[in-house]
Enzyme design. Structure first.
Site, PDB file in Angstrom:
ATOM      1  CG  HIS A 114     -78.299 -24.623 -66.293  1.00 45.76           C
ATOM      2  ND1 HIS A 114     -77.946 -25.660 -66.602  1.00 45.76           N
ATOM      3  CD2 HIS A 114     -77.672 -24.092 -65.259  1.00 45.76           C
ATOM      4  CE1 HIS A 114     -77.140 -26.368 -65.935  1.00 45.76           C
ATOM      5  NE2 HIS A 114     -77.200 -25.167 -64.762  1.00 45.76           N
ATOM      6  NE  ARG A 138     -76.157 -22.168 -61.981  1.00 42.06           N
ATOM      7  CZ  ARG A 138     -76.814 -22.197 -60.892  1.00 42.06           C
ATOM      8  NH1 ARG A 138     -77.402 -21.033 -60.834  1.00 42.06           N
ATOM      9  NH2 ARG A 138     -77.659 -23.343 -60.492  1.00 42.06           N
ATOM     10  NE  ARG A 141     -70.734 -23.604 -61.306  1.00 40.87           N
ATOM     11  CZ  ARG A 141     -72.065 -23.897 -61.726  1.00 40.87           C
ATOM     12  NH1 ARG A 141     -72.693 -24.903 -60.782  1.00 40.87           N
ATOM     13  NH2 ARG A 141     -72.845 -23.561 -62.534  1.00 40.87           N
ATOM     14  CD  GLU A 191     -72.032 -29.851 -59.530  1.00 36.17           C
ATOM     15  OE1 GLU A 191     -73.089 -29.291 -59.769  1.00 36.17           O
ATOM     16  OE2 GLU A 191     -70.869 -29.320 -60.037  1.00 36.17           O
ATOM     17  CG  ASN A 193     -79.868 -27.276 -59.456  1.00 38.09           C
ATOM     18  OD1 ASN A 193     -80.680 -27.605 -58.269  1.00 38.09           O
ATOM     19  ND2 ASN A 193     -79.279 -26.433 -59.858  1.00 38.09           N
ATOM     20  NE  ARG A 217     -79.753 -29.314 -64.016  1.00 37.05           N
ATOM     21  CZ  ARG A 217     -78.641 -28.592 -63.586  1.00 37.05           C
ATOM     22  NH1 ARG A 217     -77.538 -29.164 -63.030  1.00 37.05           N
ATOM     23  NH2 ARG A 217     -79.069 -27.315 -63.394  1.00 37.05           N
TER      24      ARG A 217
HETATM   25  C1  PEP Z   1     -75.932 -27.632 -58.999  1.00 37.62           C
HETATM   26  O1  PEP Z   1     -75.969 -28.661 -59.964  1.00 37.62           O
HETATM   27  O2  PEP Z   1     -77.101 -27.862 -58.001  1.00 37.62           O
HETATM   28  C2  PEP Z   1     -75.491 -26.523 -59.250  1.00 37.62           C
HETATM   29  C3  PEP Z   1     -75.824 -25.553 -58.283  1.00 37.62           C
HETATM   30  O3  PEP Z   1     -75.004 -25.997 -60.493  1.00 37.62           O
HETATM   31  P1  PEP Z   1     -75.705 -26.158 -61.882  1.00 37.62           P
HETATM   32  O4  PEP Z   1     -77.004 -25.855 -61.824  1.00 37.62           O
HETATM   33  O5  PEP Z   1     -75.196 -24.831 -62.478  1.00 37.62           O
HETATM   34  O6  PEP Z   1     -75.402 -27.372 -62.481  1.00 37.62           O
HETATM   35 MG    MG Z   2     -74.203 -28.389 -61.335  1.00 38.21          MG
END
Ligand code: PEP
Ligand code: MG
Length: 540
Positions: free
Chosen positions: A188, A295, A331, A430, A453, A464
């Site tokens: 992030h 977010r 969100r 996701e 992501n 990640r």
């Molecule tokens: C994702 O997971 O692609 C997403 C947009 O949310 P975040 O990156 O905040 O987990």
């Molecule tokens: Mg996400």
């Protein structure tokens, strides 16, 4: 001159002075002193400095996040003047004949333990504030920097690593670039760097002890390198390229006000991802068609207590009003894993990415969820708000959310509080489970937004956050692309729309592919909007 390679998170060039952020490793020691009055005078000077720092933080927060969020700094200022707190510090200095740092740290520990043991939730939350105040005083006493990360001139931030909560506290106007030793390209923190539209490099093997604040550097996000102490030739080249980039940006700005339409007339929506009200300037500057991902969890981190319903309402209302009827997809709280807030007491987990996070927290602690939903349905009166739920894995979760939403609406109705009833509600896709059952989910929700992501993380079994795995993290993997197609098709079969709000949505190598797949919306960092618009408009 020293050239070091890293991994580029955002392409761009910066030239400027560096500011080295070191984690505070100062340890308070107990030292016998001769002159207690002199120590008491030092505390009083540290307090005066703290007062000025807090006023600056308050003013900045009022501008960027509104009065309600800024109030915490007022509380801190009041605590500085609390008689019991100050008497305790003086008492320790006089009776034990010890240094000011020790007396402040001990008082801070005592008071914060006392608050933490109280029943009242409000008082409990003050424990963290007393700790903050005491740490600030101790820092001022020994002359440490850090803490507020305030800079007078725009600088290149050089650090070991930055957490999302540290990143959100940075003054975006004062940062030219980021360079860190650690961090993964999908974290992030990297996402925030993209949002801020500044070059950022991670994974740079540099010795922070040798680097000094004030040194010059060039950060080249295209070549993924940083050059410390650049010679005149490198500096000149950087200046030239900065100017070229500015000219390219100017050319792109000519696309403002134009549609995202291919030559054959196929239109898509290109929206912006944001993390705070402070990002709205970039959204307007880059002519976003709407906000595809707000977010909201960034309202919850980098602070000591949950944001109240009123505070959230004001933020959502402000964003909705600023967008003046354009879509604003907010969100709900997606906290957990790398996005932590100590006051929530989420605890350490062996596998945080597979753990207690996002909708799982909201469905387990519905009082937190309901507060946010109340704020959202109330704010929806003031604009075109849609609500989006993260980390969905089953239809049952969606049904449970619907039950809670109904309770919230019933309560608002019974109280006579104004709210909007027919708010568009969608989910993030996701998790692989949600892709596979997207045919069923499409019947229950108004839209899908694909979070590539996390979808890549869960599909390829790659954390990640783990920088060692960056080379295996391949969102272009056939599995991911096929999943996106499945989701689009299943949404369309039910007459619903599907977009992408993960970082892959901004991948210009795939823009044509996404349009051909039938994607309805791409939500990206504001700085990418006009670049994508150009690609779409150049398509046959
Ligand atoms: C994702 O997971 O692609 C997403 C947009 O949310 P975040 O990156 O905040 O987990
Ligand atoms: Mg996400």
């Amino acid at each position: 001159m020293e050239r070091l390679k890293g991994k580029s998170v955002y392409k761009g060039i910066a030239l400027g002075k560096i500011s080295v952020l070191k984690k505070d490793d100062y340890v308070v020691k107990r030292v016998k002193i001769e002159d207690p009055e002199a120590e008491i005078e030092r505390v009083s000077q540290a307090r005066e400095k703290a007062r000025e720092q807090l006023q600056k933080l308050y003013d900045k927060a009022v501008k960027e996040v509104g009065e309600a969020s800024a109030a915490i700094f007022e509380v801190h200022q009041m605590m500085l003047d609390d008689d019991d707190y100050n008497e305790s510090i003086e008492n320790i200095i006089r009776t034990q004949e010890v240094n000011a740092e020790y007396a402040v740290a001990t008082t801070g520990d005592n008071f914060s333990q006392m608050f933490a043991s109280m029943d009242d939730d409000y008082m409990k939350a003050r424990a963290a504030d007393v700790k903050d105040i005491s740490e600030r005083l101790v820092r001022n006493l020994y002359g440490g920097d850090g803490g507020d990360m305030e800079f007078d001139q725009p600088v290149i931030i050089v650090a070991d690593d930055l957490s999302p909560s540290e990143t959100v506290q940075l003054d975006k106007e004062k940062i030219l670039a980021f360079v860190t030793v650690h961090g993964s390209t999908n974290s992030h923190t990297a996402i925030l760097a993209r949002m801020m539209n500044i070059p950022a490099l991670i994974g740079v093997n540099m010795d922070l002890e040798k680097l000094k604040t004030g040194m010059e550097a060039v950060v080249d996000g295209f070549a993924a390198e940083v050059i410390f102490n650049p010679d005149e030739e490198v500096r000149m080249d950087a200046r030239k390229r900065i100017q070229e980039e500015e000219e390219k940006t100017k050319l792109l700005l000519e696309l403002k006000g134009k549609e995202n339409v291919t030559k054959s007339g196929h239109k898509i929506n290109i929206y912006a991802n944001i993390g705070s009200v402070g990002d709205m300037g970039y959204v307007l500057e880059n002519d976003a068609g709407g906000i595809g991902l707000f977010r909201s969890e960034f309202l919850y981190i980098g602070r000591n207590e949950l944001p109240s319903e009123e505070e959230q309402f004001q933020v959502y209302k402000q964003v909705a009003q600023t967008m003046a009827g354009k879509k604003v997809i907010i969100r709900t709280l997606d906290i957990g894993a790398d996005k932590q807030a100590d006051y929530l007491g989420l605890g350490k987990e062996d596998n945080p990415a597979l753990g207690y996070r996002a909708i799982r927290i909201c469905l387990t602690q519905p009082e937190i969820f309901k507060t946010q939903l109340r704020a959202l349905f109330r704010a929806a009166v003031y604009g075109n708000i849609s609500i989006m739920y993260p980390m969905i894995t089953s239809v049952e979760e969606v049904l449970e959310i619907k039950k809670i939403v109904k309770e919230v609406k019933d309560e608002l109705e019974a109280e006579g509080t104004p709210y909007k009833n027919d708010v568009e509600e969608g989910i993030m896709i996701e998790t692989p489970a949600s892709v596979i059952i997207s045919d069923d989910l499409a019947k229950e929700v108004d839209f899908f937004s694909i979070g590539t992501n996390d979808l890549t993380q869960y599909t390829l079994a790659i954390d990640r956050q783990n920088e060692k795995l960056d080379k295996f993290y391949n969102p272009h993997h056939k599995a991911i692309l096929r999943m996106i197609q499945t989701v689009v098709d299943n949404a369309h079969k039910e007459g619903k729309w599907a977009g992408i709000c993960g970082e892959l949505g901004a991948d210009t190598e795939l823009t044509e592919t996404f349009v051909k797949m039938g994607i309805d919306e791409l939500s990206v960092a504001p700085s990418m909007i006009l670049k994508l618009r150009k690609i779409v408009r150049d398509m046959p």
